[in-house]
Design a protein around this motif. Structure first.
Motif, PDB file in Angstrom:
ATOM      1  N   LEU A  80       0.802  -1.060   0.261  1.00  0.00           N
ATOM      2  CA  LEU A  80      -0.290   0.107  -0.081  1.00  0.00           C
ATOM      3  C   LEU A  80       0.960   1.208   0.408  1.00  0.00           C
ATOM      4  N   GLY A  81       1.724   1.204   0.761  1.00  0.00           N
ATOM      5  CA  GLY A  81       2.720   2.293   0.970  1.00  0.00           C
ATOM      6  C   GLY A  81       3.687   2.631  -0.358  1.00  0.00           C
ATOM      7  N   ALA A  82       4.085   1.708  -1.160  1.00  0.00           N
ATOM      8  CA  ALA A  82       4.744   1.735  -2.436  1.00  0.00           C
ATOM      9  C   ALA A  82       4.123   2.322  -3.401  1.00  0.00           C
ATOM     10  N   ALA A  83       2.770   1.591  -3.333  1.00  0.00           N
ATOM     11  CA  ALA A  83       1.654   1.987  -4.508  1.00  0.00           C
ATOM     12  C   ALA A  83       1.266   3.408  -4.359  1.00  0.00           C
ATOM     13  N   SER A  84       1.273   3.998  -3.071  1.00  0.00           N
ATOM     14  CA  SER A  84       0.961   5.520  -2.672  1.00  0.00           C
ATOM     15  C   SER A  84       1.954   6.108  -3.398  1.00  0.00           C
ATOM     16  N   ALA A  85       3.267   5.933  -3.099  1.00  0.00           N
ATOM     17  CA  ALA A  85       4.444   6.734  -3.486  1.00  0.00           C
ATOM     18  C   ALA A  85       4.546   6.936  -4.903  1.00  0.00           C
ATOM     19  N   ASN A  86       4.336   5.487  -5.489  1.00  0.00           N
ATOM     20  CA  ASN A  86       4.435   5.472  -7.081  1.00  0.00           C
ATOM     21  C   ASN A  86       3.249   6.221  -7.669  1.00  0.00           C
ATOM     22  N   THR A  87       2.137   6.060  -7.104  1.00  0.00           N
ATOM     23  CA  THR A  87       1.009   6.765  -7.648  1.00  0.00           C
ATOM     24  C   THR A  87       1.445   8.437  -7.599  1.00  0.00           C
ATOM     25  N   LEU A  88       1.582   8.874  -6.617  1.00  0.00           N
ATOM     26  CA  LEU A  88       1.798  10.145  -6.413  1.00  0.00           C
ATOM     27  C   LEU A  88       2.949  10.740  -7.226  1.00  0.00           C
ATOM     28  N   ASN A  89       3.864   9.900  -7.291  1.00  0.00           N
ATOM     29  CA  ASN A  89       4.994  10.135  -8.231  1.00  0.00           C
ATOM     30  C   ASN A  89       4.682  10.502  -9.722  1.00  0.00           C
ATOM     31  N   CYS A  90       3.372   9.568 -10.213  1.00  0.00           N
ATOM     32  CA  CYS A  90       2.894   9.635 -11.665  1.00  0.00           C
ATOM     33  C   CYS A  90       2.071  11.103 -11.552  1.00  0.00           C
TER      34      CYS A  90
END
Length: 327
Positions: A80-90
């Motif tokens: 969940l945390g990595a998915a959050s960081a990657n999404t916000l990066n996008c």
């Protein structure tokens, strides 16, 4: 990255109420395409590698025992945390993703998902990660995942990435945090072992990323991202790759006293293989020969996975650590 072909209009292509079968197929295609677009925002392939590093850290922390429920809970929270960081990066990088061929098919670059929706999605994932890890493990693990997301988005993506060639060096710290989270999830504290694992990934990140950037340097140049291969000669880049590869391998050996003979053997053999690839790349550039830096990029993934697997097996099946023979 997941590739998705969007339909025209509002996602319904040419069908009508008079053709229920076709309409149903088209509606399903639109819904599944939208779901896959949100999945693509999380960059699943990147997350896989991050989670691989979490498991050996947890097994080393609980040497000799395997708590499957805790491992699964931590992996879920970490995902969940990595998915959050990657999404916000996008979300932040949507403008340059449109320019770069390598990233032009990302959901926001092709407007498959509204930016505002992606922002809410990324923030929701981050909150869910924090709450889950706080509840399922220890508060320290939840705090570390929150700091990781904030650092990756606010420091790396919004500040370092577009301003300095050292972006990968310091920004890579976010990718090292899963080992700290994994250790904290088991013990509720930190020790020198997860710090060493953190440094292994920290030193591994530059050669891994710069090798890819050598292949796609024109993309980065067009997007105005000052990756090292964009602003330096290939000889300088491959020399830096070689330096950081040596640092990576030497750091894996620092962990040997806390591990057993299996990890020691894997670290030595895999390290020699990784160094050989880096030396070959550097030597080829110095001789002016055509080189394939993407090969090092791909094989560096295998190297890290092998080292992590060796540590995991060692932590579960080897009773005595090498340090115990001298203590």
């Amino acid at each position: 990255m997941v590739r998705i072909v969007e339909r025209g209009g509002h996602g319904l292509a040419g069908g009508s109420a008079a053709t229920p079968a076709g309409g149903s197929d088209t509606l399903w295609g639109a819904v599944s395409g939208k779901v896959l677009a949100y999945v693509a925002l999380t960059k699943p392939r990147v997350i896989e590698l991050l989670l691989v590093a979490t498991i050996p850290a947890m097994l080393l922390a609980s040497r000799g025992t395997v708590d499957f429920p805790l491992i699964l809970s931590t992996l879920f929270g970490g995902w969940l945390g990595a998915a959050s960081a990657n999404t916000l990066n996008c979300v932040v990088d949507a403008d340059i993703d449109k320019v770069m061929k390598r990233t032009a098919r990302r959901p926001l670059a092709r407007m498959a998902v509204p930016t505002s929706h992606a922002l809410v999605f990324g923030l929701a994932l981050g909150i869910a990660s924090f709450v889950w890890l706080w509840w399922a493990t220890y508060p320290l693990a939840a705090i570390l995942i929150a700091l990781t997301i904030a650092f990756y988005v606010l420091v790396y993506t919004m500040v370092l990435k577009r301003r300095t060639w050292q972006n990968v060096i310091w920004g890579g710290a976010a990718g090292c945090m899963p080992v700290m989270v994994g250790w904290a999830a088991v013990t509720g504290s930190l020790s020198w072992e997860p710090v060493v694992l953190f440094l292994v990934i920290f030193f591994w990140t530059p050669p891994h990323t710069w090798a890819m950037a050598m292949r796609y340097k024109e993309d980065y140049k067009a997007a105005g991202v000052p990756m090292l291969p964009v602003i330096a000669s290939e000889e300088r880049v491959t020399k830096q790759i070689l330096v950081y590869t040596w640092l990576t391998v030497l750091t894996t050996l620092v962990l040997v006293p806390a591990a057993g003979v299996v990890y020691a053997a894997v670290a030595l053999v895999a390290g020699a293989w990784f160094l050989l690839m880096a030396h070959q790349l550097y030597a080829g550039v110095r001789r002016g020969e055509p080189v394939k830096p993407l090969r090092l990029f791909l094989q560096s993934n295998n190297y890290l996975a092998i080292v992590c697997l060796g540590l995991a097996i060692d932590s579960v099946f080897v009773t005595n650590t090498i340090g115990s023979y001298f203590g």
